[in-house]
Design a protein around this motif. Sequence first.
Motif: not given
Length: 190
Positions: A168-189
């Motif tokens: 619903y918004n990006l300012d909560n722990e759930y969203s922050k967790k997914w943003i970090q996960k996607l960064y790590s997925f991108g890092l490893k492609l």
Amino acid sequence: MFALMRQLLIINADIDKTPTTATLINAYKEGAQAAEAVVKEIAIADLKFNPNKQFTLSNNEPEPDLVQAVNAIKWASHVVIFCPVYKDSINSKIKGFFDRVFMPDQVFISGSSVNFNGRSGRVVSILDEAAWQDWQVDMKPTYLAVKKLTLEKRGIKPVHTSTIGHLYNLDNEYSKKWIQKLYSFGLKLI
């Protein structure tokens, strides 16, 4: 020894190009760039093509935007699709893009159908509340059709998947967790 250049194609399948999807895409992209990958992006909403056009062998070549999309997929070593899902469905233009670009005998370039063997992929499904509730009950997300019938059938393997709901918004722990996960997925492609 020479390192293989990693080439990432990000396909934004959010027809509204929302800030939430853009944030998730940017996280993946930043991870890939930190790993020195070369990144290209396609926003399906910006492409000009007929999602319902039927092709036969006697018809003309596909629209220029579809030819560019096919060439971008051929260029990539990894393809990631960010696709919002609304109550078990995706927008008809997005479905038309998948049909025209990935389905056998839909796109003809130089007289032959296109094969994408040798590429890996990821599908990131961003679910609305209703789709998220359905997914929690039956664990059958709509991305399976995109993964199996669209990407894997055309030679893109392996295809990893992520299902994200309640953004619903990006300012909560759930969203922050997914943003970090996607960064790590991108890092490893992956």
